[in-house]
Design an enzyme around this catalytic site. Structure first.
Site, mmCIF file in Angstrom:
data_model
loop_
_atom_site.group_PDB
_atom_site.id
_atom_site.type_symbol
_atom_site.label_atom_id
_atom_site.label_comp_id
_atom_site.label_asym_id
_atom_site.label_seq_id
_atom_site.Cartn_x
_atom_site.Cartn_y
_atom_site.Cartn_z
ATOM 1 N N LYS A 12 0.859 -1.184 0.000
ATOM 2 C CA LYS A 12 0.000 0.000 0.000
ATOM 3 C C LYS A 12 0.894 1.232 0.000
ATOM 4 O O LYS A 12 1.713 1.425 0.899
ATOM 5 C CB LYS A 12 -0.908 0.010 1.231
ATOM 6 C CG LYS A 12 -1.864 1.192 1.269
ATOM 7 C CD LYS A 12 -2.914 1.100 0.132
ATOM 8 C CE LYS A 12 -4.030 0.178 0.496
ATOM 9 N NZ LYS A 12 -5.104 0.167 -0.538
ATOM 10 N N THR A 57 -3.592 -5.218 0.601
ATOM 11 C CA THR A 57 -2.928 -3.938 0.840
ATOM 12 C C THR A 57 -3.754 -3.076 1.788
ATOM 13 O O THR A 57 -3.192 -2.263 2.538
ATOM 14 C CB THR A 57 -2.681 -3.186 -0.474
ATOM 15 O OG1 THR A 57 -3.929 -2.837 -1.080
ATOM 16 C CG2 THR A 57 -1.864 -4.021 -1.441
ATOM 17 N N HIS A 255 21.392 27.092 -10.081
ATOM 18 C CA HIS A 255 22.245 28.161 -10.582
ATOM 19 C C HIS A 255 21.630 29.544 -10.378
ATOM 20 O O HIS A 255 20.433 29.754 -10.619
ATOM 21 C CB HIS A 255 22.503 27.954 -12.073
ATOM 22 C CG HIS A 255 23.151 26.639 -12.391
ATOM 23 N ND1 HIS A 255 24.407 26.304 -11.955
ATOM 24 C CD2 HIS A 255 22.700 25.569 -13.102
ATOM 25 C CE1 HIS A 255 24.713 25.086 -12.385
ATOM 26 N NE2 HIS A 255 23.698 24.624 -13.080
#
Length: 306
Positions: A12, A57, A255
């Site tokens: 799950k 699950t 950057h």
């Protein structure tokens, strides 16, 4: 030609679990995202649709919520161990369990300058992580964090690099350096059978120490490259915390380029920057002790350390 079923697991994913401690007027909150995955002899489920060995699950999700109440959430590493041990030790067909947990931080709201007892504000975007695996090879724990955004306005250089006919980047000895750090660190089991003694490590203190050490190194190292900064960050952790045997760092170089204001008759002595979104440099490093106990390649890959 024969077709075979390779490695498999099921579970799950991303159960959003919030545990509130209400046993005093000053409440406490733990905010988690829990993913479970079970491994074992589940080939019949794939090949024949036979679910007789499959723990649903939904049951895995329910177990996480029940354990949040019955065992509590003191540290996500311990919570992951509790879940993984339960699935492996108590659920017959399960041979291995992997638990991944993210924890979202909250800070108390201020009312008239005083911390409120039961109101919080989400703090930043940094997320604490843990990955716990329990199987026949033992218990494996990886702590971590992701999206720790750091920026220093000086103390960073980039010069003396290799150039060719396509190089346009100028050298600099004074630049902004910024990143959104992802870091993972592997703990060595403390016993001969490769298991962790219950509560043997103060996970919360270790997490705070790792974060502090990394921030300190980012801030104080006169960096000639982001690679060098990552080396010092990982080295500081390994030197200070003996329970950690390996550190993996992934750092996008966010950057910042000094913006050209000459068209507006303005000078720009590194005060106004264009924060570029993409593309970006991606710097990665793994540091480990030379006497670190080995971790199997399959486990390293599943833990994000390969």
């Amino acid at each position: 030609m024969a077709i075979i079923l390779g490695d498999n697991q099921y579970g799950k994913a991303e159960s959003r679990l919030v545990r509130i401690y209400r046993d005093s007027p000053r409440h406490e909150i733990r905010d988690l995202n829990v993913t479970t995955a079970l491994r074992g002899p589940f080939e019949p489920a794939y090949l024949e649709g036979d679910q007789s060995s499959v723990l649903p699950t939904d049951t895995q999700k329910n177990t996480a919520f029940a354990f949040a109440k019955s065992k509590g959430v003191a540290a996500i590493e311990d919570f992951g161990l509790d879940l993984a041990r339960h699935f492996v030790d108590d659920i017959g067909p399960v041979a291995g369990a992997r638990i991944e947990i993210e924890e979202f931080a909250w800070q108390r709201a201020l009312v008239d300058g005083v911390e409120h007892d039961h109101t919080w504000v989400r703090s930043g975007q940094e997320v604490r992580t843990a990955a716990v695996t329990v199987d026949a090879s033992g218990e494996h724990i990886v702590g971590g964090l992701k999206d720790l955004v750091l920026l220093k306005s000086t103390g960073s250089e980039f010069a003396g690099f290799l150039t060719d006919e396509f190089t346009t980047l100028p050298e600099t000895h004074d630049r902004v350096m910024a990143t959104a750090l992802d870091a993972k660190w592997r703990f060595a089991p403390g016993t001969d059978d490769a298991r962790f003694a219950d509560r043997a490590i103060d996970w919360n203190t270790v997490y705070a120490d790792v974060r502090r050490l990394m921030v300190e190194q980012f801030a104080t190292v006169q960096s000639l490259a982001l690679q060098q900064t990552l080396w010092h960050m990982g080295k500081a952790v390994l030197e200070a915390i003996p329970e950690i045997v390996e550190v993996r760092l992934v750092a996008p170089n966010k950057h910042h380029f000094a913006y050209d204001l000459s068209n507006f008759a303005l000078e720009n002595p590194n005060e106004v920057f264009w924060a570029a979104d993409r593309p970006y440099g991606l710097i990665e490093a793994t540091l480990l002790r030379d006497d670190a106990p080995p971790a199997g390649d399959a486990w390293r890959a599943s833990a994000g350390l390969a």
